[in-house]
Write an enzyme that holds these catalytic residues in place. Structure first.
Site, short mmCIF file in Angstrom:
data_model
loop_
_atom_site.label_atom_id
_atom_site.label_comp_id
_atom_site.label_asym_id
_atom_site.label_seq_id
_atom_site.Cartn_x
_atom_site.Cartn_y
_atom_site.Cartn_z
N CYS A 32 0.62 -1.25 -0.05
CA CYS A 32 0.07 -0.06 -0.08
C CYS A 32 0.81 1.27 0.05
CB CYS A 32 -1.05 -0.09 1.21
SG CYS A 32 -1.73 1.38 1.42
N CYS A 35 0.01 3.72 2.68
CA CYS A 35 0.36 3.40 4.22
C CYS A 35 1.95 3.85 4.21
CB CYS A 35 0.25 2.02 4.04
SG CYS A 35 -1.28 1.30 3.96
#
Length: 333
Positions: A32, A35
């Site tokens: 991600c 993230c």
């Protein structure tokens, strides 16, 4: 060294939630991009604000910990959850550094203010006074404080153990602290007397919707006595709703239960000695009392032990005096 805790299992996460007043959880994935972008901000907050037993920052890899991610309905990464006393209080979806920073610092300020005022909610019986035993169900708060303690009526209790209110105490059980109970001649748990059965009548101060119950039982927690005399954990529980008084044991055997539950050995958390009993929510709407019949224990002994009960659900209108009796009459009691 980083102060952030990497969660390794569902049991580990439960342990963290039980050991810290505030827990911040970063649900992320290695693949991600957002993230990774927000990770330095999160790590900085963790470094600045982490305080043992008060504020703990965790990271949960959603690919490695799918059970935890599913239980909290994580559908996008990153998602940040904030817990107070084991219950989710805020959710931030996406890489929003400003929202994350504001939410966490507000909680940190609340914690600091509580500490300065001496209102930590802790007791001498353990590391935290407000104790749930297991992770609270999502969206359903602890409603144990809605119990009418003056109306409690328990049958077949060993009078040498704790009094009825011990069962609903908000403090961590003394057995988990590895020490004797607080001052006084009695212990802070309940045991059955002549056999393994117990009958627990629990009235409420308001009309409730009961979602689930946490049962804590630590059979060898007192650390003494003959091993053959070790009490049992409850196994079969029968629930009866909206009774105006307690049931006798013979009466309970002949009365259809609202729900019957069997607690399996694997249901008990090894760290906290707690089992989560989920109820058929539709059958526990608008209730003013519940009777819990401990039918038997898990083993061959003659006594059962319960250290704590925590109740979770929704609180409705305050119960008027006499309303409970009226409900009982309407049900043919």
């Amino acid at each position: 060294m980083s102060k952030t805790v990497q969660v390794t299992s569902a049991q580990h996460f439960t342990q963290v939630l039980n050991s810290s007043r505030i827990v911040v959880a970063d649900f992320y994935a290695d693949w991600c991009g957002p993230c990774k972008a927000v990770a330095p901000v999160y790590e900085q907050l963790s470094s600045q604000l982490s305080r043992p037993g008060t504020i703990t920052f965790t990271k949960v890899n959603t690919d490695m910990q799918k059970e935890i991610a599913q239980s909290y309905n994580i559908t996008a990464m990153p998602t940040f959850l904030i817990f107070k006393a084991g219950r989710e209080t805020k959710r931030i979806r996406g890489a929003d550094p400003k929202a994350l920073d504001a939410a966490v610092k507000q909680l940190a300020q609340e914690a600091a203010t509580a500490d300065e005022g001496g209102s930590t909610g802790e007791s001498s019986g353990g590391s935290g006074g407000y104790w749930l035993g297991a992770v609270a169900p999502r969206n359903y708060p602890d409603i144990t404080d809605q119990v009418d303690t003056l109306g409690l009526d328990f049958l077949n209790l060993d009078g040498e153990k704790g009094d009825k209110r011990s069962l609903l105490a908000p403090s961590r059980p003394s057995a988990l602290a590895g020490k004797a109970a607080a001052a006084g001649p009695k212990n802070d748990w309940l045991e059955s007397d002549t056999d393994e059965q117990m009958m627990l009548f629990i009235p409420f101060m308001a009309t409730l919707k009961l979602h689930s119950v946490h049962v804590t039982s630590i059979p060898s927690g007192d650390g003494g006595g003959d091993s053959d005399e070790t009490p049992l954990r409850p196994k079969t529980l029968k629930f009866y709703t909206n009774r105006s008084h307690n049931l006798g044991f013979d009466e309970a055997e002949d009365t259809p239960a609202t729900q019957e539950v069997e607690i399996k050995p694997s249901d008990w958390d090894p760290k906290t000695g707690t089992a989560k009993v989920e109820l058929r929510f539709v059958k526990f709407q608008n209730i003013t009392s519940v009777v819990i019949f401990v039918v038997d224990g898990d083993g061959e002994g003659e006594r059962t032990r319960i250290d704590r009960l925590r109740l979770f659900g929704e609180t409705g209108e305050k119960r008027a005096m006499g309303k409970l009796e009226k409900i009982g009459d309407e049900q043919g009691e």
